[in-house]
Every structure is written in structure tokens, then in C-alpha cells.
Design an enzyme around this catalytic site. Sequence first.
Site, PDB file in Angstrom:
ATOM      1  N   ASP A  92     -24.391  77.173 -11.948  1.00 42.91           N
ATOM      2  CA  ASP A  92     -24.242  76.386 -13.072  1.00 42.91           C
ATOM      3  C   ASP A  92     -24.701  74.740 -12.580  1.00 42.91           C
ATOM      4  O   ASP A  92     -25.678  74.532 -11.723  1.00 42.91           O
ATOM      5  CB  ASP A  92     -22.921  76.097 -11.895  1.00 42.91           C
ATOM      6  CG  ASP A  92     -22.624  75.749 -10.601  1.00 42.91           C
ATOM      7  OD1 ASP A  92     -22.883  74.526 -10.256  1.00 42.91           O
ATOM      8  OD2 ASP A  92     -23.363  76.399  -9.792  1.00 42.91           O
ATOM      9  N   GLU A 183     -12.181  69.891  -5.138  1.00 48.91           N
ATOM     10  CA  GLU A 183     -12.716  69.468  -3.831  1.00 48.91           C
ATOM     11  C   GLU A 183     -12.224  68.374  -3.017  1.00 48.91           C
ATOM     12  O   GLU A 183     -12.208  68.363  -1.845  1.00 48.91           O
ATOM     13  CB  GLU A 183     -14.268  68.929  -4.811  1.00 48.91           C
ATOM     14  CG  GLU A 183     -15.128  70.329  -5.700  1.00 48.91           C
ATOM     15  CD  GLU A 183     -16.336  69.854  -5.880  1.00 48.91           C
ATOM     16  OE1 GLU A 183     -17.426  69.767  -5.359  1.00 48.91           O
ATOM     17  OE2 GLU A 183     -16.847  70.637  -7.311  1.00 48.91           O
TER      18      GLU A 183
END
Length: 287
Positions: A92, A183
Site C-alpha cells: 500500500d 486509525e
Amino acid sequence: MRKQTARRKTTLVRKHKKKATVFSGKVLRYSIGTLLVALMTAVGYHYRDGLAYYFSFKSDKILQEETEAKRISDVRNFQVLEKHEGKSVGLDVSEYQGKIRWTYVDTLENKYPLHFVFIRATVGKDRKDRNFERNWLGAKENKMIRGAYHYYRPNENSIEQAQLFIKTVTLQKGDLPPVLDIEKLPKNQSIENLKLGLKRWLNTVESHYGVRPIIYTGERYYDDFLKEEFGDYLFWIANYNFYREEIAKDWLFWQFTEKASVPGINGNVDVNIYNGDLEQLRYITVE
């Protein structure tokens, strides 16, 4: 007449030396040292294959090519890849990787083919990743299975965040489902309101693309806040801990390191394992 001086009898008291105990300095230091040696030996034995590969493969390169991008720095990474032989491996990336030379992005350690890449598209309600278009096109031209993700800001409007992602990302046949990256915990709202916002983003994006999004988060965040209430979604989990060496059965993807190096990318990059092989990965792509 002389005065007699009385002399006192002095009794000598001998001090007995204390016997060394397990708590005395030298013995304690010896015990700790022995324990550390035993621990290091055990760890070395456990990672013997990774260490052998690491040093045999890297020694000449490190000495001769110090300016090259770093290879996988943690021996654990090799151990993890060995344990997942046959599963699909990918990356990623975001603007933090700079300008990626996509034609060079092919393998890890000249051994593990890279099949897929998740590319950051948007952040919050108003920011596009500066390199998204370039990375999105480059991954396609490099024949990698690509996916786009949105970095969610808990304190911003969830619908506006979803709309920005939709305006930025056009999915094609063969692309991976959209990803919601969560997150952080909110500063000015409750966890319940956070979950409500996440659901709004997910529903808005699913309605537009006709495919259910994937949720990316850390393992602790997943266990504490998302696992029960978002059980209908597939998860991409980040966990870099030393003790974790295998993907959990209920994880779709596992981001197991953030310290890998890949041809065509300067600096470190994240590596992910899909919980299946390449054919199974293709099965979950957009039709």
C-alpha cells in the site's frame, strides 16, 4: 606508690562473611546474563531460516551498494513470508513514497511476486493525495490489481468525506473494493457517534459503487471498537508485533510490516498478505 593502669580486655569479634545468595550482586548478574543468552539462543533458533537467508542474501549487497533502497530490515518479515507461501502479497502506498517507478515494482527480495497495491486517494473531507492519479494509472499499467483507500478523519463530516472519495476514484472491472482507513479516535464526539459516521461513509460508498467496502484498522482498534458492530464487513488489519507470525482466519488482508523495500520505491513501504491465493484475490474484485 605507682598507680597501676588497668588494662581492659578486648574481645575480638570476628565478622563472618556472608554466603553468596541468588540475590547477591555477582550471582544475580550471572543469572541474568545466562537468562539473556538462553533467550537469544532460543530466538535465534526460532528464526534460523530467516537469519540464514538474511545474511547469505544480503552480505555482498550491503557492503557494495550502501546507497540502494533498504531491503526488508526485520528478519521476522522473511519468516512471515515463508509461512505464507502461496498466498498473494502486495503493497500500500501514498504520496509519502514519492514518485514511484512502477515498471520496476515487481517482487520482494527477488522472490515474492507483488500482485496488488492499495493506493491512498483521499484524506478527510477536503484533501486528495498528491500522487493518487499518478499511482492509480501506474499500477494499472504495471498490471497490478489496484485498490483505493480513504483516510478517515473522525472529527469531520462523514458524508462529505465519502463524497470526496467518490469524486476522486473511478473503479473499473478488476479493481479491489474501496477501503475505509480508520486509525484515530475522535476528540470531540463519543464512540457511538464515531460508529454512526463510519456507517454513513460505508453506506454512501457502497450505494455508489455497488460493492461493500473493506475496513482497514489496527488489530487493537478492531478488537476494541469495530469487531462486533461491523462484523458484516471484511477487514484489513495492521499488526507489526514480533509475536504475530500468521494471518488470523477472520482477516482478509494483513499489513504485517511497514519496513520493506521494493524496486522502484525509495525508502520503506508497507507489505500486506491476502488471506488466499491470486485466483481468490481476483474473485473479490469489482465485476
